[in-house]
Design a protein around this motif. Structure first.
Motif, PDB file in Angstrom:
ATOM      1  N   GLU A  11      -1.694  -8.909   5.028  1.00  0.00           N
ATOM      2  CA  GLU A  11      -0.517  -8.113   4.666  1.00  0.00           C
ATOM      3  C   GLU A  11       0.635  -8.964   4.238  1.00  0.00           C
TER       4      GLU A  11
ATOM      5  N   GLY B 207      -3.871  -1.545  -1.527  1.00  0.00           N
ATOM      6  CA  GLY B 207      -3.283  -0.550  -2.152  1.00  0.00           C
ATOM      7  C   GLY B 207      -3.596  -0.221  -3.629  1.00  0.00           C
TER       8      GLY B 207
ATOM      9  N   ASP C  22      -7.131  -0.189   1.297  1.00  0.00           N
ATOM     10  CA  ASP C  22      -6.019   1.061   1.321  1.00  0.00           C
ATOM     11  C   ASP C  22      -4.953   0.889   2.232  1.00  0.00           C
ATOM     12  N   GLU C  23      -5.186  -0.029   3.203  1.00  0.00           N
ATOM     13  CA  GLU C  23      -4.027  -0.285   4.360  1.00  0.00           C
ATOM     14  C   GLU C  23      -2.851  -1.146   3.755  1.00  0.00           C
TER      15      GLU C  23
ATOM     16  N   ALA D 284       0.789  -1.268   0.083  1.00  0.00           N
ATOM     17  CA  ALA D 284       0.058  -0.025   0.111  1.00  0.00           C
ATOM     18  C   ALA D 284       0.790   1.322  -0.136  1.00  0.00           C
ATOM     19  N   TRP D 285       0.911   2.071   1.142  1.00  0.00           N
ATOM     20  CA  TRP D 285       1.477   3.417   1.114  1.00  0.00           C
ATOM     21  C   TRP D 285       3.114   3.212   1.437  1.00  0.00           C
TER      22      TRP D 285
END
Ligand code: GLC
Length: 470
Positions: A106, A181, A177-178, A66-67
C-alpha cells in the motif's frame, strides 16, 4: 528532453543499498550533459532536520489508493543542480526504516501513483518517467490504466530499471481491490504465477526495461537468475537492455577523500601504504606485517557469495591473508564473522554495521577486495575498490563480469573465477597473492586498476541514447 527519475531511495537523503548510489549520481551526470532530470522520492522520517529545513513546500493534493483518497504533500530541494521532489504522507513514511512493513504494498502503491499525480502540480511535464525496482513498479501500470486519455499524460514514455530481480513485489490477490484498485479487466497485467507481481506489471506496461549491466540482462533470461520471470523476459527481450552503472567520481576520489588517512593518485600511490597501516591500526590489527589484506564490504546475504568465504575461511587465514570485514545482514553470517574475529585476533577484524567512512578506509587501505557473488546485477563496490587501487577478486557474474577482467588473460584489472566453488575462489586468491609478492608487477596492476574509468562518462551517454530512442 525531460526525465522524471522515480526512486524509493537516493543519496544523500535515504539509503539502504546500491539503488541509492545510482539515484544519487546518475541524475547529476544527466544534468551535466544537458538533460533535464528531476528526481522524486518519499519524504521519510529519517531525512535529516538540516535537509528538511532547506526544502520548499510546493502544494498538497489527494492521491487515490484503490477506493480511498490519501493526503499527499509535495516538497522540493535543489541539490548539486538537480531538483529533488519529496512525497509527504506521515502515515506511510514516518517510520524507522524504509521497507519491511506489513503494508509495503500500500505504501508504495500510494507513492507510485503520487509520482503521476504530482505532474499536475509542477508545471513540468516529463517526456520520460524512469522507474526503479518494485517500489515504483506500479507507476507504468497506473499510467496506462488511468491516465492515458488526459492530454498531459498521453505521450509520457516509461522506463523500468531492474536493480535486483530477486525483489518483485509479490502479494496475494487481495491487494488488487484493496490497494491497487485497477479494473477487473486489467488484473491480468499484474497476475503472474498465481500471485500479484508488481515488477511483472511494470515490465509489461513500460516502453523499455533496463537492467544495470549487459551480462545481467542476459542472465535474467535464464531460469537460474530470473526468480521465475525468464519466460516473460524472453518474450519481452525486444525491449530489454543492460547499461552498466557508474560510480560518483567526486564522492569516491582517493585524491581528495577526507575519510582516508592519506590521499593518493594513480601517478603517485605511495599514500596507499599509509592507508593500509592506518586501516590495520583502526581495526586493531598489527600494522607492521607485510601480509596481503583482503577487504570485504558487503551486505551479508547469500547472493553475495558469503557461503564461499565461510567454507574457505580457515584456508584463507592459513595461507597468510589478513581479512577485514564490514557489513550487516543475515544473523548467521554476522555471527560467523564475529566468531572468526575472536578465533583469529591477529588476522581478522569484523565490524558488523554499515559505516560509509569505515567502508572508504577499507577501499583505500586493503590490497585485495573480495566479491565472490553468486549473482550480482551490477555491483558498485568492485568499481570503488578499483578507483582506490585495491585489486578485486570476483566471480564472473552480472556487472562483475562486465567491470573486472582477469589479468592473466591479457591486460586486466583484477582476478576472476567462474564456478561457484571454494576451490576456484582460492585459486583466484592464490594468483592474486603471487602477483602481490612480485612488487613491480603488483604496482603495474594497481596503477592500471586505478586508471580504468567507471565514472558515469560512458553510461550516462548510453542512457541518453536510450531515452532518445523511445
Ligand atoms: C542492487 C544490486 C547491485 C547494483 C545496485 C545498483 O543493489 O544488487 O548489484 O549494483 O542495485 O544498481
Amino acid at each position: 528532453m525531460k526525465i522524471l527519475y522515480a526512486t524509493s531511495e537516493a543519496r544523500p537523503f535515504a539509503a539502504s543499498g546500491g539503488l541509492a548510489d545510482v539515484a544519487g549520481s546518475l541524475p547529476k551526470a544527466l544534468k551535466s550533459r544537458r538533460i533535464a532530470c528531476r528526481v522524486v522520492m518519499p519524504l521519510y522520517a529519517g531525512i535529516s532536520e538540516e535537509i528538511r529545513n532547506r526544502m520548499k513546500y510546493i502544494t498538497n493534493f489527494d492521491v487515490p489508493v484503490a477506493w480511498r483518497n490519501q493526503y499527499c504533500g509535495l516538497f522540493s530541494i535543489n541539490m548539486d543542480n538537480v531538483i529533488y521532489y519529496f512525497i509527504d504522507n506521515e502515515y506511510y513514511f514516518k517510520r524507522d526504516s524504509l521497507y519491511g512493513y506489513y503494508d509495503d504494498a500500500e505504501r508504495f502503491s500510494f507513492f507510485s501513483r503520487a509520482v503521476i499525480e504530482m505532474i499536475r502540480h509542477t508545471n513540468w511535464t516529463p517526456d520520460v518517467i524512469h522507474c526503479n525496482d518494485w517500489q515504483t513498479a506500479l507507476t507504468p501500470v497506473f499510467l496506462n490504466c488511468f491516465y492515458r486519455h488526459e492530454e498531459i499524460f498521453s505521450n509520457i514514455k516509461t522506463v523500468f530499471t531492474v536493480h535486483n530481480l530477486q525483489y518483485q513485489g509479490q502479494y496475494g490477490y487481495a491487494v488488487l481491490d484493496e490497494v491497487v484498485g485497477i479494473n477487473r479487466e486489467n488484473h491480468n497485467i499484474l497476475d503472474y504465477n498465481l500471485c500479484v507481481n508488481f515488477v511483472k506489471g511494470a515490465m509489461q506496461c513500460c516502453d523499455m526495461i533496463t537492467t544495470v549491466s549487459p551480462t545481467y540482462a542476459k542472465e535474467i533470461c535464464t531460469p537460474w537468475f530470473s526468480h521465475s520471470l525468464d519466460r516473460f523476459l524472453l518474450d519481452n527481450q525486444y525491449k530489454l537492455a543492460g547499461i552498466l552503472n557508474g560510480i560518483d567520481y567526486q564522492e569516491y576520489n582517493p585524491a581528495k577523500d577526507k575519510d582516508i588517512a592519506v590521499n593518493f593518485t594513480s601517478e603517485d600511490f605511495s599514500g596507499k601504504s599509509e592507508c593500509k597501516k592506518a586501516l590495520l591500526k583502526d581495526f586493531g590489527l598489527d600494522s607492521n606485517a607485510g601480509a596481503p589484506v583482503v577487504g570485504i564490504v558487503s551486505r551479508l546475504v547469500s547472493h553475495k557469495g558469503i557461503d564461499l568465504v565461510r567454507s574457505a575461511f580457515d584456508q584463507i587465514i592459513a595461507e597468510g591473508f589478513k581479512v577485514i570485514i564490514l557489513g550487516t545482514g543475515d544473523s548467521e553470517y554476522e555471527h560467523f564473522f564475529a566468531d572468526m574475529a575472536l578465533r583469529y585476533p591477529f588476522s581478522v577484524a569484523a565490524t558488523i554495521g554499515f559505516i560509509p567512512a569505515a567502508a572508504k578506509k577499507i577501499y583505500a587501505g586493503a590490497d585485495i577486495f573480495l566479491m565472490p557473488s553468486k549473482s550480482e546485477p551490477c555491483g558498485l563496490a568492485q568499481m570503488i575498490s578499483l578507483r582506490y587501487g585495491t585489486i578485486p577478486v570476483v566471480r564472473e557474474t552480472g556487472g562483475l563480469a562486465d567491470s573486472v577482467f582477469d589479468c592473466s588473460k591479457g591486460q586486466g584489472n583484477g582476478l576472476t573465477f567462474q564456478s561457484y566453488t571454494p576451490e576456484e575462489m582460492m585459486n583466484a586468491l592464490h594468483r592474486a597473492k603471487a602477483i602481490y609478492n612480485d612488487k613491480e608487477n603488483w604496482k603495474k596492476l594497481v596503477r592500471y586498476a586505478m586508471e580504468c574509468d567507471y565514472s558515469w562518462n560512458t553510461s550516462a551517454t548510453e542512457y541518453i541514447k536510450m531515452y532518445k530512442s523511445l
